[in-house]
Design an enzyme around this catalytic site. Sequence first.
Site, PDB file in Angstrom:
ATOM      1  N   LYS A 139       1.029  -1.333   0.086  1.00 23.99           N
ATOM      2  CA  LYS A 139      -0.006  -0.086   0.012  1.00 23.99           C
ATOM      3  C   LYS A 139       0.746   1.337   0.062  1.00 23.99           C
ATOM      4  CE  LYS A 139      -3.905  -2.419   2.089  1.00 23.99           C
ATOM      5  NZ  LYS A 139      -4.811  -2.519   3.306  1.00 23.99           N
TER       6      LYS A 139
ATOM      7  N   ASP B   3     -10.015   1.987   2.729  1.00 17.93           N
ATOM      8  CA  ASP B   3      -9.791   1.350   4.175  1.00 17.93           C
ATOM      9  C   ASP B   3     -10.235   2.289   5.308  1.00 17.93           C
ATOM     10  OD1 ASP B   3      -8.680  -1.099   3.224  1.00 17.93           O
ATOM     11  OD2 ASP B   3      -6.457  -0.513   3.684  1.00 17.93           O
TER      12      ASP B   3
HETATM   13  P1  NAP Z   1       1.198  -4.005   6.622  1.00 22.76           P
HETATM   14  O1  NAP Z   1       0.911  -2.565   6.035  1.00 22.76           O
HETATM   15  O2  NAP Z   1       2.062  -5.147   6.133  1.00 22.76           O
HETATM   16  O3  NAP Z   1       1.378  -3.619   8.176  1.00 22.76           O
HETATM   17  C1  NAP Z   1       1.311  -4.640   9.164  1.00 22.76           C
HETATM   18  C2  NAP Z   1       1.571  -4.089  10.553  1.00 22.76           C
HETATM   19  O4  NAP Z   1       1.601  -5.141  11.397  1.00 22.76           O
HETATM   20  C3  NAP Z   1       2.925  -3.297  10.799  1.00 22.76           C
HETATM   21  O5  NAP Z   1       2.870  -2.322  11.563  1.00 22.76           O
HETATM   22  C4  NAP Z   1       3.803  -4.369  11.499  1.00 22.76           C
HETATM   23  O6  NAP Z   1       4.806  -3.916  12.265  1.00 22.76           O
HETATM   24  C5  NAP Z   1       2.686  -5.011  12.337  1.00 22.76           C
HETATM   25  N1  NAP Z   1       3.005  -6.411  12.719  1.00 22.76           N
HETATM   26  C6  NAP Z   1       3.178  -7.404  11.894  1.00 22.76           C
HETATM   27  N2  NAP Z   1       3.400  -8.546  12.802  1.00 22.76           N
HETATM   28  C7  NAP Z   1       3.266  -8.123  13.979  1.00 22.76           C
HETATM   29  C8  NAP Z   1       3.500  -8.635  15.389  1.00 22.76           C
HETATM   30  N3  NAP Z   1       3.718  -9.969  15.289  1.00 22.76           N
HETATM   31  N4  NAP Z   1       3.676  -8.057  16.251  1.00 22.76           N
HETATM   32  C9  NAP Z   1       3.368  -6.590  16.124  1.00 22.76           C
HETATM   33  N5  NAP Z   1       3.218  -6.006  15.045  1.00 22.76           N
HETATM   34  C10 NAP Z   1       3.193  -6.804  13.897  1.00 22.76           C
HETATM   35  O7  NAP Z   1      -0.354  -4.500   6.676  1.00 22.76           O
HETATM   36  P2  NAP Z   1      -1.839  -3.897   6.667  1.00 22.76           P
HETATM   37  O8  NAP Z   1      -2.072  -3.719   5.052  1.00 22.76           O
HETATM   38  O9  NAP Z   1      -1.861  -2.835   7.459  1.00 22.76           O
HETATM   39  O10 NAP Z   1      -2.819  -4.981   7.124  1.00 22.76           O
HETATM   40  C11 NAP Z   1      -2.661  -5.262   8.678  1.00 22.76           C
HETATM   41  C12 NAP Z   1      -3.569  -6.205   8.829  1.00 22.76           C
HETATM   42  O11 NAP Z   1      -4.927  -5.703   8.635  1.00 22.76           O
HETATM   43  C13 NAP Z   1      -3.733  -7.426   8.061  1.00 22.76           C
HETATM   44  O12 NAP Z   1      -4.080  -8.696   8.689  1.00 22.76           O
HETATM   45  C14 NAP Z   1      -4.629  -7.290   6.887  1.00 22.76           C
HETATM   46  O13 NAP Z   1      -5.444  -8.609   6.360  1.00 22.76           O
HETATM   47  C15 NAP Z   1      -5.733  -6.527   7.713  1.00 22.76           C
HETATM   48  N6  NAP Z   1      -6.491  -5.927   6.851  1.00 22.76           N
HETATM   49  C16 NAP Z   1      -8.184  -5.959   6.621  1.00 22.76           C
HETATM   50  C17 NAP Z   1      -8.611  -5.170   5.824  1.00 22.76           C
HETATM   51  C18 NAP Z   1     -10.137  -5.346   5.846  1.00 22.76           C
HETATM   52  O14 NAP Z   1     -10.513  -4.962   4.855  1.00 22.76           O
HETATM   53  N7  NAP Z   1     -10.626  -6.048   6.814  1.00 22.76           N
HETATM   54  C19 NAP Z   1      -8.161  -4.093   5.155  1.00 22.76           C
HETATM   55  C20 NAP Z   1      -6.691  -4.040   5.211  1.00 22.76           C
HETATM   56  C21 NAP Z   1      -5.928  -4.820   5.893  1.00 22.76           C
HETATM   57  P3  NAP Z   1       6.323  -3.649  11.457  1.00 22.76           P
HETATM   58  O15 NAP Z   1       6.044  -2.193  10.994  1.00 22.76           O
HETATM   59  O16 NAP Z   1       7.183  -3.350  12.776  1.00 22.76           O
HETATM   60  O17 NAP Z   1       6.738  -4.785  10.712  1.00 22.76           O
END
Ligand code: NAP
Length: 481
Positions: free
Chosen positions: A278, A314
């Site tokens: 993103k 989002d």
């Molecule tokens: P992203 O850009 O990859 O960001 C992930 C975030 O989670 C980062 O801040 C990462 O930290 C953190 N993280 C990952 N593993 C972790 C752990 N074990 N402990 C603590 N922090 C952790 O992903 P995203 O797009 O934001 O998505 C995040 C979640 O939201 C996903 O599960 C995705 O499927 C969900 N989502 C859902 C929707 C929906 O429509 N329902 C839409 C968008 C996203 P670091 O920066 O330190 O790596």
Amino acid sequence: MIVCSILPRDPAAALAAMRQAGAAGADAVELRCDLLEAADLRAILAGKPLPVIVACRPAWEGGRWRGTEGDRVGLLEEACLLGADYVDVEFKAYKDFPRREAKLIVSWHDFEATPEDLDGLLARMAALEPLVSKLAVTPRSAADAARLVEAQKRAQAPAACVPMGDFGEALRPLHVRYGGFLTYASLGPGAETAPGQPSIEELVRDYRAKTVDDETKVYAVLGDPVAHSRGPAVFNRLFRDLGLNARYVRIRVDDGRRLRDVIRAWELCGASVTAPLKEDARREVDEVDGTAEAAGAVNTIVAREGRLVGANTDAAGAVGEILDAARRKWRHGVYGLRALVLGTGGAARAIAHGLAAEGARVIVAGRTPERARALAESVGGDFLQLSRLIEARAQVICNATPVGMGADESLFPKELWKADCVAFDAVYTPRATRFLREAAEAGAETADGVGMFLRQADGQAKLFLGRGFPAELLNEFRRRM
Ligand code: NAP
């Protein structure tokens, strides 16, 4: 043409599989004779309910034939005499093959990689004047898959470019869109005869591959991984219900710098962008709307008159769900409330900015302190370490990390939940995450990732098509997902 590939051990199994393939919508069957003998072939071709492509793969081309090369070529020649509709001969084995009445498919398989000179390879095969040249190769990246699509589009003679593995898998249901002659499917999970074969049901029912044509508009979810995405299920159902000649596929993109090339090669009209692309998408598009600008993350790209326009649905998706839950709890929104956002990625940025715009006091906690601090500062909020969540004293608590997806884990300590709060989890597989279960046990109001997903998809549909999902369809998905 949709071809169901089968690898039977005897004529009875072959004929049963052919009937099953025909009932599921296959136009033809690829009869892999690797485990059969000439006598079996006679019985099968005499009783075939569908047109048959006869192939017999040696080990050096990824097959299971264990006899001599002479016997193998003899079997293929016999197939032509016995009434095979098509016969598939490997380019590497081709020596003036007597095809007789059968139509010839010349094939090339690469189970390791995607050769550099795809156009040259197709031209060398086409020089043998087959009915079709088949190139089944293994893309190792989104760039390889894009090269394969481009080669399919440029092919001068009938060709079938087949991706093995998950990079480029969308070429299978969309082969006709890019000029492909045929595509291969399996009878079902576990019955694949090559890596990456979808089931015949998936092609025919889910992707309506039989009605794809060269005018079909293509939309996709781009990310890595994308296998879990529900996008194809909801958008293809929407397109079907609206009677649109459009399809929505998954395209795995392993390098955010390739987004533009991917969109160009696949001629996408629009795309949903998922993790971890993103922020790359924000850089790659030509212009962005205000929400995407504020969040620094793009989850939607629309191709408009040669330009790529980025947006972010989002924020509205998550905040809409959180506001509904807050109104159920307190009969008012989140204005003036303390809202804790766990995570600093694309979803977290969208949620933090969306909640700040609604007047919430945002607190960001993430495992990378610099990122948490930067996000907090960008929304005029505070940041916390994950080990000190007790200090958040928040009424709205949002998980925007993947924690809880797959493993039954939660970043928020169970003992900190209170009845007087709203819990929101962006994770939607599973829907009832540990985070939400523990919140509900404490009496908190909850909002889940399925609701967010459907709202943000509705926002994307408005950008892609100028109209959203019908309310009944959204409600049906809310109940079923
Ligand atoms: P992203 O850009 O990859 O960001 C992930 C975030 O989670 C980062 O801040 C990462 O930290 C953190 N993280 C990952 N593993 C972790 C752990 N074990 N402990 C603590 N922090 C952790 O992903 P995203 O797009 O934001 O998505 C995040 C979640 O939201 C996903 O599960 C995705 O499927 C969900 N989502 C859902 C929707 C929906 O429509 N329902 C839409 C968008 C996203 P670091 O920066 O330190 O790596």
